[in-house]
Motif scaffolding. Sequence first.
Motif, PDB file in Angstrom:
ATOM      1  N   VAL A 216       0.849  -1.186   0.000  1.00 46.58           N
ATOM      2  CA  VAL A 216       0.000   0.000   0.000  1.00 46.58           C
ATOM      3  C   VAL A 216       0.887   1.239   0.000  1.00 46.58           C
ATOM      4  O   VAL A 216       1.941   1.276   0.635  1.00 46.58           O
ATOM      5  N   SER A 289      -2.277  -9.143   3.848  1.00 44.14           N
ATOM      6  CA  SER A 289      -2.648  -7.886   3.196  1.00 44.14           C
ATOM      7  C   SER A 289      -2.447  -6.743   4.186  1.00 44.14           C
ATOM      8  O   SER A 289      -2.259  -6.964   5.389  1.00 44.14           O
ATOM      9  N   CYS A 291      -3.941  -2.488   4.821  1.00 42.62           N
ATOM     10  CA  CYS A 291      -4.719  -1.325   4.391  1.00 42.62           C
ATOM     11  C   CYS A 291      -4.309  -0.124   5.230  1.00 42.62           C
ATOM     12  O   CYS A 291      -3.885  -0.261   6.386  1.00 42.62           O
ATOM     13  N   THR A 345      -8.087 -10.097   4.267  1.00 44.77           N
ATOM     14  CA  THR A 345      -8.029  -8.667   4.011  1.00 44.77           C
ATOM     15  C   THR A 345      -9.080  -7.950   4.837  1.00 44.77           C
ATOM     16  O   THR A 345      -9.978  -8.588   5.417  1.00 44.77           O
ATOM     17  N   VAL A 348     -12.494  -1.255   4.344  1.00 46.93           N
ATOM     18  CA  VAL A 348     -12.593  -0.083   5.214  1.00 46.93           C
ATOM     19  C   VAL A 348     -13.756   0.780   4.756  1.00 46.93           C
ATOM     20  O   VAL A 348     -13.869   1.110   3.568  1.00 46.93           O
ATOM     21  N   ASN A 400     -15.010  -6.300   0.182  1.00 46.02           N
ATOM     22  CA  ASN A 400     -15.156  -4.898  -0.194  1.00 46.02           C
ATOM     23  C   ASN A 400     -16.435  -4.308   0.382  1.00 46.02           C
ATOM     24  O   ASN A 400     -17.473  -4.971   0.415  1.00 46.02           O
ATOM     25  N   ARG A 526      -7.902   7.126  -0.030  1.00 44.90           N
ATOM     26  CA  ARG A 526      -6.860   6.170   0.344  1.00 44.90           C
ATOM     27  C   ARG A 526      -6.376   5.432  -0.890  1.00 44.90           C
ATOM     28  O   ARG A 526      -7.076   5.364  -1.900  1.00 44.90           O
ATOM     29  N   GLN A 528      -6.634   2.334  -2.272  1.00 44.64           N
ATOM     30  CA  GLN A 528      -7.728   1.416  -1.937  1.00 44.64           C
ATOM     31  C   GLN A 528      -7.244  -0.043  -1.963  1.00 44.64           C
ATOM     32  O   GLN A 528      -7.652  -0.845  -2.811  1.00 44.64           O
ATOM     33  N   ALA A 529      -6.380  -0.372  -1.002  1.00 49.08           N
ATOM     34  CA  ALA A 529      -5.816  -1.718  -0.939  1.00 49.08           C
ATOM     35  C   ALA A 529      -6.900  -2.737  -0.642  1.00 49.08           C
ATOM     36  O   ALA A 529      -7.735  -2.544   0.240  1.00 49.08           O
ATOM     37  N   ALA A 530      -6.865  -3.819  -1.408  1.00 56.07           N
ATOM     38  CA  ALA A 530      -7.767  -4.946  -1.232  1.00 56.07           C
ATOM     39  C   ALA A 530      -6.911  -6.203  -1.212  1.00 56.07           C
ATOM     40  O   ALA A 530      -5.680  -6.122  -1.217  1.00 56.07           O
ATOM     41  N   THR A 534      -5.359  -3.310  -5.619  1.00 54.36           N
ATOM     42  CA  THR A 534      -5.957  -2.035  -5.234  1.00 54.36           C
ATOM     43  C   THR A 534      -7.152  -1.722  -6.125  1.00 54.36           C
ATOM     44  O   THR A 534      -7.136  -1.975  -7.340  1.00 54.36           O
TER      45      THR A 534
END
Length: 578
Positions: A216, A289, A291, A345, A348, A400, A526, A528-530, A534
């Motif tokens: 990230v 992972s 975030c 993961t 958020v 997500n 942000r 957008q890390a997944a 991303t």
Amino acid sequence: MAGSSGAPRSNQKTDPMQNPGYPLLAACWLALGITGCGQREEASPPANPASHATFSITPPIPAGPKDLFEDVTAKAGITFVQQFCDQRIANILESNGSGAAILDFDNDGWIDIYLVNPGPLDGVTHHKAGTRREPNRLYRNKGDGTFEDVTAKAGVAGSGYTLAVAAADYDNDGFTDLYVVNAGKNILYHNRGNGAFEDVTDKAGVGDKGTGAGAVFFDADNDGKLDLFVANYLTYDPNYNLYFNPDAYPGPLAYKAEFNCLFRNKGDGTFEDISEKSGVRLTGHRAMSVCAFDFNGDGATDLYICNDATPNTLLVNDGKGHFQDVASQAMVAFNANGEAAGSMTAAVGDYDGDNRLDLLVSRLGYGSLYTARSNGVFQDRMMASGLGSLTAQYVGWGSNFLDCDNDGKLDAFIANGDAHHMVGWESLLLENKGDGTFADAADKGGVFFRTKIRARGSFVLDYDNDGRLDVLVTAMGDRVFLLHNRDQSGNHWLTLDLQGTKSNRDGFGARITVTAGSKSHYTEARCQAAFLGTSDRRVHFGLGASKTVDKLEIKWSSGTVQTLNNLPADQILKVKEL
């Protein structure tokens, strides 16, 4: 979302060969010569390409007339198939799959897709001699609902055994770059702004050689330059033999943990490894992972790391780039059962509308819905929300938050797949009922949510810029799935494309509040890390019936506060930091 019946799932799966949409995508695979582990077939392939592959490739999934999501992958011209070089999931590295990055690499206003491939790796995969690695693929959005493969022109085919990727503009030049995460040396691709990328890994000093599972970009010290955190997993030993289970493989605790890395952006195209002095070099964790978000609202970006079979970590930033793990104090280290189950993961978002960011953690075992409270502590409401019973039978990978129908309430998408076998499961679409609970929305979501696939990563994007959030799903030894959102609710929306000036150019770390009608919405810009990648970095708000945004307030990471009033809804608004 509203109106889901929550009917139980069917255990039936349609025969791929009976799908009328099959020939279109099959023709693409045959044209590429894709067979199983990415071998190129010189002789004429049989009529049924799925029988020629090690594992069947899911044909196009026709949507019903009222389905919320439609599988448009073949129609969009995306022919990527993940290269899986084995006859089964033989070890823990193979089980993780591979991901994607969502980005606008050419700044034409249309979201592009970068997909990564594991390929063959000696000691890990059991591939035929001479098997060559299939490239990662960059698909350029043509703006008409279709994509073109520009991998060769862009120079981003990659190398090594790739699991994940992150996208951001690390040098503030206005063009999004790519960081490719491998089991082995990672790659930093600098976007040259002319449709091509350059490998600057060695020059930048970010060629970490661990077994990466995610990354990230974020501004750790609020100096206007994006730093880079790399989540490393474990050191795989193919000779480990203190374990026997005929139905599985050794778990994460059988292998040595690896340290995560934090690289500080020096602003001259190079980075400094500050892992040790920043406090992120913690022992004994195997990251899946990471975030980045401001968990306590102090203006400094924190890190939440999902770990496999050890407690998760919440690294709180003192604002100067020094971190301390407070996961146990904040009640986000374990699930509600007190287990350190394998975490994949964390999504958020403010699912309950109280202007505090919550976390939805997908797991092998019971996941968690960590709901933020005003005292800096979270409460796990996985069971109370109904998500516990809805997700318990699955292994969740991608997770997500997204507002599927722009009603102002964040729904959830979870990509599921068997951890030990090449077996497909249904993905989950979970409706936020607005009272702190969720319901199964598979019936409203459509046929895709009754189709079993070997899913891993899932990513949110708006590829056609219509204000309705779409989903991209990656799968093991299978094609990807681009799901087009066809919501007909008529609800309104606002998407923000931020450009920092004193802050980092992507605007990461900006805290955003939107007031529309009687409702307030809060989120952060942000990276957008997944899981394994991303999502679309643009900030999206569902506004329900409100046609106007009464007030938009942006607190940039530089400290600048910017306010805009009386904005029309249903637009992608570019906002430049003043």
